[in-house]
Structures are given as C-alpha cells and as structure tokens.
Scaffold this motif. Structure first.
Motif, short mmCIF file in Angstrom:
data_model
loop_
_atom_site.label_atom_id
_atom_site.label_comp_id
_atom_site.label_asym_id
_atom_site.label_seq_id
_atom_site.Cartn_x
_atom_site.Cartn_y
_atom_site.Cartn_z
N LEU A 135 44.53 47.85 37.77
CA LEU A 135 44.23 46.75 38.68
C LEU A 135 43.12 45.85 38.15
CD1 LEU A 135 45.00 45.49 41.35
CD2 LEU A 135 43.56 47.18 42.52
N VAL A 136 42.04 46.43 37.63
CA VAL A 136 40.95 45.58 37.13
C VAL A 136 41.31 44.92 35.81
CG1 VAL A 136 39.17 46.85 38.37
CG2 VAL A 136 39.69 47.48 36.01
N ASN A 137 42.20 45.53 35.06
CA ASN A 137 42.70 44.87 33.86
C ASN A 137 43.45 43.60 34.24
OD1 ASN A 137 43.40 44.89 30.89
ND2 ASN A 137 45.46 45.00 31.76
N TYR A 138 44.28 43.71 35.25
CA TYR A 138 45.02 42.53 35.75
C TYR A 138 44.06 41.51 36.36
CZ TYR A 138 48.44 39.74 38.31
OH TYR A 138 49.19 38.70 38.81
N ARG A 139 43.13 41.99 37.17
CA ARG A 139 42.15 41.10 37.81
C ARG A 139 41.37 40.30 36.77
NH1 ARG A 139 36.59 41.56 39.49
NH2 ARG A 139 36.16 40.60 41.53
N GLY A 140 40.93 40.98 35.73
CA GLY A 140 40.19 40.29 34.69
C GLY A 140 41.01 39.21 34.01
N GLN A 178 40.91 30.22 43.63
CA GLN A 178 42.05 30.41 44.53
C GLN A 178 43.30 30.86 43.78
OE1 GLN A 178 42.88 27.19 47.22
NE2 GLN A 178 44.80 28.08 47.91
N GLN A 179 43.52 30.29 42.61
CA GLN A 179 44.70 30.67 41.82
C GLN A 179 44.66 32.17 41.49
OE1 GLN A 179 45.26 28.52 38.08
NE2 GLN A 179 46.41 30.22 37.24
N ALA A 180 43.49 32.66 41.08
CA ALA A 180 43.35 34.08 40.78
C ALA A 180 43.57 34.93 42.03
CB ALA A 180 41.97 34.36 40.19
N SER A 181 43.07 34.44 43.15
CA SER A 181 43.24 35.15 44.42
C SER A 181 44.72 35.29 44.78
CB SER A 181 42.49 34.41 45.53
OG SER A 181 42.68 35.04 46.77
N GLU A 182 45.47 34.22 44.60
CA GLU A 182 46.89 34.24 44.93
C GLU A 182 47.67 35.19 44.02
OE1 GLU A 182 47.83 30.13 44.60
OE2 GLU A 182 47.01 29.61 46.58
N ARG A 183 47.33 35.20 42.75
CA ARG A 183 48.01 36.10 41.82
C ARG A 183 47.61 37.56 42.07
NH1 ARG A 183 47.43 34.04 35.80
NH2 ARG A 183 48.83 35.83 35.50
N LEU A 184 46.36 37.76 42.45
CA LEU A 184 45.90 39.10 42.77
C LEU A 184 46.63 39.63 44.01
CD1 LEU A 184 43.91 41.26 41.82
CD2 LEU A 184 42.18 40.20 43.29
N LEU A 191 48.50 43.19 44.33
CA LEU A 191 48.07 44.17 45.32
C LEU A 191 49.24 44.65 46.19
CD1 LEU A 191 44.70 42.48 46.32
CD2 LEU A 191 44.94 44.70 45.19
N GLU A 192 50.24 43.80 46.33
CA GLU A 192 51.42 44.18 47.12
C GLU A 192 52.21 45.31 46.45
OE1 GLU A 192 53.48 40.50 47.54
OE2 GLU A 192 52.21 39.79 49.20
N THR A 193 51.97 45.55 45.16
CA THR A 193 52.68 46.60 44.43
C THR A 193 51.86 47.89 44.29
OG1 THR A 193 51.83 46.02 42.21
CG2 THR A 193 53.72 44.76 43.05
N ASN A 223 43.87 42.68 51.67
CA ASN A 223 43.42 41.37 52.12
C ASN A 223 41.97 41.12 51.74
OD1 ASN A 223 42.05 39.79 54.73
ND2 ASN A 223 43.95 38.88 53.97
N LEU A 224 41.13 42.13 51.86
CA LEU A 224 39.72 41.98 51.52
C LEU A 224 39.53 41.78 50.02
CD1 LEU A 224 38.20 44.67 53.90
CD2 LEU A 224 37.78 42.20 54.01
N LEU A 225 40.32 42.48 49.20
CA LEU A 225 40.20 42.32 47.75
C LEU A 225 40.72 40.95 47.30
CD1 LEU A 225 41.25 45.85 46.46
CD2 LEU A 225 38.95 44.89 46.66
N GLU A 226 41.78 40.50 47.94
CA GLU A 226 42.31 39.16 47.65
C GLU A 226 41.26 38.10 47.98
OE1 GLU A 226 45.29 36.07 49.89
OE2 GLU A 226 45.51 38.22 50.26
N LYS A 227 40.61 38.26 49.12
CA LYS A 227 39.60 37.32 49.58
C LYS A 227 38.34 37.38 48.72
CE LYS A 227 36.79 36.48 53.77
NZ LYS A 227 36.49 36.98 55.13
N GLN A 228 37.99 38.58 48.28
CA GLN A 228 36.72 38.79 47.59
C GLN A 228 36.54 37.94 46.35
OE1 GLN A 228 36.24 40.83 44.39
NE2 GLN A 228 34.78 42.41 44.99
#
Length: 313
Positions: free
Chosen positions: A107-112, A199-205, A209-211, A238-243
C-alpha cells in the motif's frame, strides 16, 4: 506506565537505515530478505537521492517501523494507543493489526508512487511557520489572492507547515511575518503534501484502497485528518483517502493521547523529530525513540529495567 507508539513520516531517512537491525536480529533479516530486494539496497546503500524519492522513502520507512514494532513486541512492550505523522499513520495501522506486513508495504509503495506522480512538474513550495499561533496562520492564508496555499501540518505549538503553489506560499509567508512569525523556513520537499493539490493522488489511492483487506483493529489509532479515534460514521479507507490531501493534526493527536492517559511515548523511525514535537506539546511526557539496535536495546532496558532485560538476553 501507559505507553503510546508514534511513527515517523518521511523526511528523516538516511543511508544505512535498518542495517543494524539486519545484522543483529533474525526477524529483521528474514523480512528484508523476503520483501522487494530494492528496499534493502536503498536502505543500506542509497544513494540518498534515490532513497529520498517519495516512492522509495515510504516502503523503506515502513520497513523500519515493522521491524521495530515486532522487536518491541517480542520484548513485551506494546502500546495501548498509537498514531503516526503522515506516512506514519500506515505504520500505526500495521501496529494496530489492521494491515499485515505485505499489505502495508504494498500500500505505501503504491501511495508513494501516486504522490510522486501527482506532483511531477508542479511548481510548489512548503514552509514551516515558526512562532505564530494557528489562528494567525489561518488569517494570513485567507489574505492570499495569488493561488492555492493551505495548512499541511499542525506539528506542535509554534510550528505549523503550510504548502501550495509557490507564489501563494510566498505571499502567505509575508503575511505570517507581518503578523509576528519569528521565522518562515523553506522545506526540502518534492510537493505540497497534505493540501488539495494532491487530489489526483487521493483519487487514485481511493481506487487502490477498494482492493485492500482491512483486518480488525486491535489497538486504537488516532487519525491524522481528525485527531480522533475511529468514529461510527467513518471508515479507515475514507480517512486514508482524505489524509493525503488534508491537514495533519499531529499536535491535536498528541493531546488526544494524553487524554487517553498516555504518560510514555515511543517514537519509532529514524530521528527524533516527533519526540521534539511532543516535548513542546507536553514536557511531562517521557519519550523514547527506536531506529536501530542501540536505541532499541536502550529503550527496552529503560522501560523494563536493566536487570530484567539483561536477564532475558
């Protein structure tokens, strides 16, 4: 003694991190040999320019968190509540049982990666405003007319980070100085993290997260974007997407820990930045820090007592 764990975010990484864990503890060796080999290479050998790229820093930092958390648990030291700064929130969720090792690292690899891609080519800036109350920082921001600037981090009393488009941040910085800020310090970051420009990163995250499978939380986590425990009308995804695109309320999170009864905090991750924030928030809190073999063994000895720890060794 009531112990809370706090986990560092990116920015304090260094070449050589995790090496002493690898050399001295079988659990660390097994983890670093099992996961993506590039993580071990970057941690041990860098170069620092590559290690400091957001997409690389995040899994390397969380690897440190996993190792330290496991070794502390092995010594009988666990938190009753936890939180992290930015990226550190993912490590806190690992400690709480929400994520297993593979899930949190993936997850953090993808987030980064999505954070790095979202800010590529963006003309942005982040600064730390020193010595100005948050109400006045917010007042300064409301005066800005040249673009987007927002509060990214409420770190501790007298230190607030703002970020956004370059001209807007510089305009806000000037207003902060006019309102009495002692200093405004430019930060070496690759993007305006924790602002709406992500916002773009949030949307992709959100899609990622849905998976993800979220396991039952065993230890309470205080979340960055709310400085509260999980509420009935909230979900962790939702909180991680928002964060990723909203302010980090670290100062408020530490106050929440204190309300929870915490008197001892262990900072996990390279450096002592968060411990410094905690001391400015409340000098009565006892702080320890774990990032390598020496700091781990020192912390265990001080918490459990030299005689008890030496007997177990």
């Amino acid at each position: 003694m009531k112990i809370g764990f706090i986990y560092a975010g990116q920015g304090s990484q260094y070449v050589g991190m995790n090496q002493s864990f690898y050399d001295n503890y079988e659990q660390a060796k097994q983890l670093l040999n099992r996961i993506n080999p590039s993580i071990k290479q970057l941690c041990f050998h860098g170069p620092i320019e590559e290690l400091s790229k957001t997409s690389n820093t995040q899994p390397c930092m969380v690897t440190t968190a996993i190792i330290a958390t496991k070794l502390l648990k092995q010594a009988g030291i666990e938190p009753i509540i936890t939180c992290g700064l930015s990226l550190g929130e993912y490590s806190a969720l690992y400690a709480s049982g929400v994520f297993d090792e593979d899930t949190v690292l993936d997850l953090v690899n993808y987030r980064g990666q999505v954070m790095e891609e979202a800010v590529a080519g963006m003309k942005s800036k982040m600064v730390a405003v020193i010595g100005l109350q948050r109400e006045l920082v917010l007042e300064a921001i409301t005066k800005v007319s040249s673009g987007i600037v927002e509060v990214a981090n409420y770190n501790c009393p007298g230190q607030i980070v703002i970020g956004g488009q370059i001209e807007a941040v510089e305009e806000a910085s000037n207003y902060c100085k006019e309102l009495g800020a002692r200093r405004v310090i430019a930060l070496n970051t690759s993007g305006p993290f924790h602002t709406s420009l992500l916002q773009q990163a949030s949307e992709r995250l959100k899609e990622k997260l849905e998976t993800v499978h979220f396991q039952t939380m065993k230890i309470p986590v205080i979340f960055n974007s709310t400085a509260t425990l999980l509420q009935e009308n909230q979900s962790i995804p939702n909180l991680l997407e928002k964060q990723v695109m909203t302010s980090v309320y670290f100062e408020d999170s530490i106050y929440k820990m204190i309300d929870y009864g915490i008197d001892t905090i262990i900072e996990i991750g390279p450096g002592k930045v968060l411990s410094g924030f905690v001391k400015k928030i409340n000098k009565e809190i006892t702080c320890y820090q774990v990032e390598d073999k020496d700091s781990l063994e020192k912390t265990i000895s001080l918490i459990k007592g030299d005689n008890e720890w030496n007997k177990e060794k």
